[in-house]
Design a protein around this motif. Sequence first.
Motif, PDB file in Angstrom:
ATOM      1  N   ASP A  63       0.831  -1.213   0.000  1.00 51.05           N
ATOM      2  CA  ASP A  63       0.000   0.000   0.000  1.00 51.05           C
ATOM      3  C   ASP A  63       0.861   1.257   0.000  1.00 51.05           C
ATOM      4  O   ASP A  63       0.589   2.210  -0.732  1.00 51.05           O
ATOM      5  CB  ASP A  63      -0.940   0.020   1.209  1.00 51.05           C
ATOM      6  CG  ASP A  63      -2.090  -0.957   1.072  1.00 51.05           C
ATOM      7  OD1 ASP A  63      -2.348  -1.420  -0.058  1.00 51.05           O
ATOM      8  OD2 ASP A  63      -2.728  -1.250   2.107  1.00 51.05           O
ATOM      9  N   THR A  64       1.903   1.250   0.815  1.00 45.25           N
ATOM     10  CA  THR A  64       2.796   2.408   0.880  1.00 45.25           C
ATOM     11  C   THR A  64       3.485   2.638  -0.460  1.00 45.25           C
ATOM     12  O   THR A  64       3.556   3.766  -0.950  1.00 45.25           O
ATOM     13  CB  THR A  64       3.860   2.183   1.980  1.00 45.25           C
ATOM     14  OG1 THR A  64       3.192   1.970   3.219  1.00 45.25           O
ATOM     15  CG2 THR A  64       4.790   3.370   2.097  1.00 45.25           C
ATOM     16  N   THR A  65       3.967   1.566  -1.065  1.00 48.42           N
ATOM     17  CA  THR A  65       4.644   1.679  -2.358  1.00 48.42           C
ATOM     18  C   THR A  65       3.685   2.176  -3.433  1.00 48.42           C
ATOM     19  O   THR A  65       4.024   3.063  -4.219  1.00 48.42           O
ATOM     20  CB  THR A  65       5.235   0.319  -2.771  1.00 48.42           C
ATOM     21  OG1 THR A  65       6.130  -0.114  -1.753  1.00 48.42           O
ATOM     22  CG2 THR A  65       5.976   0.416  -4.090  1.00 48.42           C
ATOM     23  N   LEU A  66       2.478   1.628  -3.449  1.00 46.59           N
ATOM     24  CA  LEU A  66       1.489   2.040  -4.437  1.00 46.59           C
ATOM     25  C   LEU A  66       1.087   3.494  -4.248  1.00 46.59           C
ATOM     26  O   LEU A  66       1.001   4.255  -5.216  1.00 46.59           O
ATOM     27  CB  LEU A  66       0.258   1.138  -4.364  1.00 46.59           C
ATOM     28  CG  LEU A  66      -0.843   1.413  -5.374  1.00 46.59           C
ATOM     29  CD1 LEU A  66      -0.314   1.250  -6.788  1.00 46.59           C
ATOM     30  CD2 LEU A  66      -2.014   0.491  -5.136  1.00 46.59           C
ATOM     31  N   ASP A  67       0.866   3.910  -3.001  1.00 48.94           N
ATOM     32  CA  ASP A  67       0.528   5.305  -2.730  1.00 48.94           C
ATOM     33  C   ASP A  67       1.630   6.245  -3.214  1.00 48.94           C
ATOM     34  O   ASP A  67       1.356   7.283  -3.812  1.00 48.94           O
ATOM     35  CB  ASP A  67       0.294   5.530  -1.232  1.00 48.94           C
ATOM     36  CG  ASP A  67      -1.006   4.930  -0.746  1.00 48.94           C
ATOM     37  OD1 ASP A  67      -1.872   4.605  -1.592  1.00 48.94           O
ATOM     38  OD2 ASP A  67      -1.162   4.783   0.486  1.00 48.94           O
ATOM     39  N   ARG A  68       2.880   5.864  -2.962  1.00 51.01           N
ATOM     40  CA  ARG A  68       4.004   6.699  -3.385  1.00 51.01           C
ATOM     41  C   ARG A  68       4.043   6.808  -4.908  1.00 51.01           C
ATOM     42  O   ARG A  68       4.237   7.892  -5.462  1.00 51.01           O
ATOM     43  CB  ARG A  68       5.312   6.114  -2.856  1.00 51.01           C
ATOM     44  CG  ARG A  68       6.499   7.019  -3.148  1.00 51.01           C
ATOM     45  CD  ARG A  68       7.836   6.489  -2.629  1.00 51.01           C
ATOM     46  NE  ARG A  68       7.784   5.797  -1.374  1.00 51.01           N
ATOM     47  CZ  ARG A  68       8.010   4.486  -1.226  1.00 51.01           C
ATOM     48  NH1 ARG A  68       8.287   3.734  -2.271  1.00 51.01           N
ATOM     49  NH2 ARG A  68       7.972   3.920  -0.042  1.00 51.01           N
ATOM     50  N   ARG A  69       3.823   5.699  -5.606  1.00 50.38           N
ATOM     51  CA  ARG A  69       3.843   5.725  -7.070  1.00 50.38           C
ATOM     52  C   ARG A  69       2.705   6.566  -7.634  1.00 50.38           C
ATOM     53  O   ARG A  69       2.897   7.317  -8.586  1.00 50.38           O
ATOM     54  CB  ARG A  69       3.758   4.312  -7.623  1.00 50.38           C
ATOM     55  CG  ARG A  69       5.025   3.530  -7.462  1.00 50.38           C
ATOM     56  CD  ARG A  69       4.909   2.143  -8.027  1.00 50.38           C
ATOM     57  NE  ARG A  69       6.119   1.394  -7.773  1.00 50.38           N
ATOM     58  CZ  ARG A  69       6.236   0.105  -7.985  1.00 50.38           C
ATOM     59  NH1 ARG A  69       5.228  -0.580  -8.472  1.00 50.38           N
ATOM     60  NH2 ARG A  69       7.367  -0.515  -7.727  1.00 50.38           N
ATOM     61  N   VAL A  70       1.525   6.445  -7.047  1.00 53.04           N
ATOM     62  CA  VAL A  70       0.386   7.224  -7.533  1.00 53.04           C
ATOM     63  C   VAL A  70       0.639   8.709  -7.316  1.00 53.04           C
ATOM     64  O   VAL A  70       0.384   9.530  -8.203  1.00 53.04           O
ATOM     65  CB  VAL A  70      -0.921   6.763  -6.844  1.00 53.04           C
ATOM     66  CG1 VAL A  70      -2.045   7.739  -7.094  1.00 53.04           C
ATOM     67  CG2 VAL A  70      -1.305   5.377  -7.334  1.00 53.04           C
ATOM     68  N   ARG A  71       1.136   9.075  -6.125  1.00 47.90           N
ATOM     69  CA  ARG A  71       1.435  10.495  -5.866  1.00 47.90           C
ATOM     70  C   ARG A  71       2.480  11.024  -6.837  1.00 47.90           C
ATOM     71  O   ARG A  71       2.361  12.135  -7.349  1.00 47.90           O
ATOM     72  CB  ARG A  71       1.900  10.681  -4.426  1.00 47.90           C
ATOM     73  CG  ARG A  71       0.779  10.656  -3.406  1.00 47.90           C
ATOM     74  CD  ARG A  71       1.238  11.180  -2.054  1.00 47.90           C
ATOM     75  NE  ARG A  71       2.367  10.445  -1.526  1.00 47.90           N
ATOM     76  CZ  ARG A  71       2.297   9.379  -0.737  1.00 47.90           C
ATOM     77  NH1 ARG A  71       1.118   8.914  -0.392  1.00 47.90           N
ATOM     78  NH2 ARG A  71       3.388   8.795  -0.295  1.00 47.90           N
ATOM     79  N   ARG A  72       3.511  10.216  -7.110  1.00 47.21           N
ATOM     80  CA  ARG A  72       4.556  10.654  -8.040  1.00 47.21           C
ATOM     81  C   ARG A  72       3.985  10.832  -9.446  1.00 47.21           C
ATOM     82  O   ARG A  72       4.272  11.821 -10.126  1.00 47.21           O
ATOM     83  CB  ARG A  72       5.711   9.650  -8.051  1.00 47.21           C
ATOM     84  CG  ARG A  72       6.851  10.088  -8.952  1.00 47.21           C
ATOM     85  CD  ARG A  72       8.051   9.171  -8.888  1.00 47.21           C
ATOM     86  NE  ARG A  72       7.687   7.783  -9.097  1.00 47.21           N
ATOM     87  CZ  ARG A  72       8.075   6.775  -8.336  1.00 47.21           C
ATOM     88  NH1 ARG A  72       8.848   7.002  -7.293  1.00 47.21           N
ATOM     89  NH2 ARG A  72       7.715   5.538  -8.607  1.00 47.21           N
ATOM     90  N   GLN A  73       3.136   9.895  -9.882  1.00 46.06           N
ATOM     91  CA  GLN A  73       2.559   9.991 -11.213  1.00 46.06           C
ATOM     92  C   GLN A  73       1.644  11.211 -11.318  1.00 46.06           C
ATOM     93  O   GLN A  73       1.669  11.921 -12.325  1.00 46.06           O
ATOM     94  CB  GLN A  73       1.798   8.721 -11.548  1.00 46.06           C
ATOM     95  CG  GLN A  73       1.350   8.650 -12.983  1.00 46.06           C
ATOM     96  CD  GLN A  73       0.702   7.312 -13.302  1.00 46.06           C
ATOM     97  OE1 GLN A  73       0.151   6.661 -12.428  1.00 46.06           O
ATOM     98  NE2 GLN A  73       0.768   6.923 -14.555  1.00 46.06           N
ATOM     99  N   LEU A  74       0.843  11.465 -10.285  1.00 51.53           N
ATOM    100  CA  LEU A  74      -0.028  12.647 -10.304  1.00 51.53           C
ATOM    101  C   LEU A  74       0.794  13.930 -10.330  1.00 51.53           C
ATOM    102  O   LEU A  74       0.448  14.879 -11.038  1.00 51.53           O
ATOM    103  CB  LEU A  74      -0.967  12.634  -9.096  1.00 51.53           C
ATOM    104  CG  LEU A  74      -2.082  11.591  -9.130  1.00 51.53           C
ATOM    105  CD1 LEU A  74      -2.835  11.591  -7.809  1.00 51.53           C
ATOM    106  CD2 LEU A  74      -3.031  11.863 -10.284  1.00 51.53           C
TER     107      LEU A  74
END
Length: 144
Positions: A43-54
């Motif tokens: 979850d932490t990794t996915l959240d970080r990737r989504v924030r970076r992509q946004l």
Amino acid sequence: METRDQDLKKELAATLQARGELGAEYEAALIDSFLEKVDRRLDTTLDRRVRRQLAEQQVTVARGGRPAPPGSFGERHGLAVVSLVLAVPLSAIGAANAGIGGLVVSWLGIVGVNAFQAARGGRLFRRREDGAVRENDGMSDWSG
């Protein structure tokens, strides 16, 4: 990232050691605890990737560029990659429980899901603007 991998390896080693000390009766609880830690890590990794992509999309738009089109590589091929990853355990479960028939049924399901996605143009979900009807025609917002 290697530090995080080392932390996960230490957690696994501790879980296996605790299983050895506590015995098989605590195995399910130990496995659940370890899987919760892995789930939090994902979850932490996915959240970080989504924030970076946004953030990257916002920077692109702010510079006057256009964001990646909706049919970008990740969106078009994400389900295919996930289904191939899940194909291994699904095949094993199907074959173990029902033999070759279970294997065939599991693969028909995998192929069916991917064929359905391909028929929809590679998108899992209909976007609101794709399904919206013009406001002035008096119809609902969704053309279903």
